[in-house]
Design a protein around this motif. Structure first.
Motif, short mmCIF file in Angstrom:
data_model
loop_
_atom_site.label_atom_id
_atom_site.label_comp_id
_atom_site.label_asym_id
_atom_site.label_seq_id
_atom_site.Cartn_x
_atom_site.Cartn_y
_atom_site.Cartn_z
N PRO A 93 50.42 55.85 41.15
CA PRO A 93 50.96 54.79 40.30
C PRO A 93 52.02 53.91 40.96
O PRO A 93 52.23 52.78 40.54
N HIS A 94 52.67 54.40 42.01
CA HIS A 94 53.75 53.63 42.62
C HIS A 94 53.31 52.84 43.83
O HIS A 94 54.12 52.18 44.47
N LEU A 95 52.02 52.88 44.15
CA LEU A 95 51.49 52.08 45.24
C LEU A 95 51.30 50.66 44.73
O LEU A 95 50.57 50.42 43.78
N THR A 96 51.98 49.73 45.32
CA THR A 96 51.99 48.36 44.84
C THR A 96 50.65 47.67 45.11
O THR A 96 50.16 47.68 46.24
N LEU A 97 50.09 47.10 44.06
CA LEU A 97 48.87 46.30 44.19
C LEU A 97 49.30 44.85 44.32
O LEU A 97 49.90 44.28 43.41
N ASP A 98 49.01 44.25 45.44
CA ASP A 98 49.47 42.91 45.76
C ASP A 98 48.62 41.84 45.09
O ASP A 98 47.45 41.66 45.42
N SER A 99 49.20 41.12 44.13
CA SER A 99 48.47 40.06 43.44
C SER A 99 48.18 38.88 44.36
O SER A 99 47.29 38.08 44.09
N GLU A 100 48.90 38.78 45.45
CA GLU A 100 48.63 37.72 46.44
C GLU A 100 47.23 37.88 47.03
O GLU A 100 46.59 36.90 47.37
N MET A 101 46.79 39.12 47.14
CA MET A 101 45.47 39.36 47.69
C MET A 101 44.40 38.77 46.77
O MET A 101 43.40 38.22 47.25
N ASP A 102 44.57 38.89 45.46
CA ASP A 102 43.61 38.31 44.53
C ASP A 102 43.45 36.82 44.79
O ASP A 102 42.34 36.29 44.86
N HIS A 103 44.57 36.15 44.96
CA HIS A 103 44.56 34.70 45.22
C HIS A 103 43.91 34.39 46.58
O HIS A 103 43.08 33.48 46.68
N ALA A 104 44.29 35.15 47.61
CA ALA A 104 43.75 34.91 48.95
C ALA A 104 42.24 35.10 48.99
O ALA A 104 41.51 34.28 49.58
N VAL A 105 41.74 36.16 48.34
CA VAL A 105 40.30 36.42 48.32
C VAL A 105 39.60 35.33 47.52
O VAL A 105 38.52 34.85 47.90
N SER A 106 40.21 34.91 46.42
CA SER A 106 39.64 33.82 45.61
C SER A 106 39.48 32.57 46.45
O SER A 106 38.42 31.92 46.44
N GLN A 107 40.51 32.23 47.20
CA GLN A 107 40.48 31.03 48.03
C GLN A 107 39.47 31.15 49.17
O GLN A 107 38.68 30.24 49.41
N GLN A 108 39.51 32.26 49.88
CA GLN A 108 38.67 32.43 51.06
C GLN A 108 37.18 32.48 50.74
O GLN A 108 36.37 31.94 51.48
N TYR A 109 36.82 33.11 49.62
CA TYR A 109 35.41 33.32 49.32
C TYR A 109 34.90 32.49 48.15
O TYR A 109 33.74 32.62 47.76
#
Length: 139
Positions: A93-109
């Motif tokens: 539960p304490h492992l941070t899920l980076d919301s920036e990755m959601d945006h980066a993947v959205s943009q890239q693909y």
């Protein structure tokens, strides 16, 4: 017209079994836990209710691990660790899920990512100990 949901002791027991454990149970595990107190319970009833609870958002599937779909009553975003030897599923539960990755993947693909999940695989502490113990015995 919305269908009314009938109360069921079995349904309540199935949800309570999932919410009362951190082992990320399978349908078979739930069935085995509840069968003594609900002798007329069928595995089909467990499966139907698991689908019902998923559709309502009460539980979520963690995935298929060692041939059995496993479930989690914690529906907020969090990561998991799966032991490849014993099949244990452990919350991280304490492992941070980076919301920036959601945006980066959205943009890239060119996708629209709403969320992501992370599942790490390896050996749990108990299985590491067993493996070391076996290796020491062979030496």
């Amino acid at each position: 017209m919305e269908r009314s949901i009938r109360y069921s002791k079995k349904r309540e027991a199935i949800l309570a079994a999932i919410q009362g454990t951190s082992c990320h149970p399978s349908a078979e595990w739930i069935y085995q836990q509840l069968k003594p107190s609900h002798p007329d319970l069928s595995l089909g009833t467990v499966y139907r209710n698991l689908i019902f609870f998923q559709e309502r958002g009460d539980i979520r599937s963690v995935g298929v691990i060692q041939g059995q779909e496993r479930f989690d009553a914690v529906v907020t975003p969090h990561s998991h660790f799966v032991c490849e030897y014993c099949g244990a599923v452990i919350d991280l539960p304490h492992l941070t899920l980076d919301s920036e990755m959601d945006h980066a993947v959205s943009q890239q693909y060119g996708l629209m990512v709403y969320r992501h999940e992370l599942t790490l695989h390896g050996l749990c502490p108990d299985c590491i100990k067993q493996k070391k113990s076996k290796e020491e015995t062979r030496s």
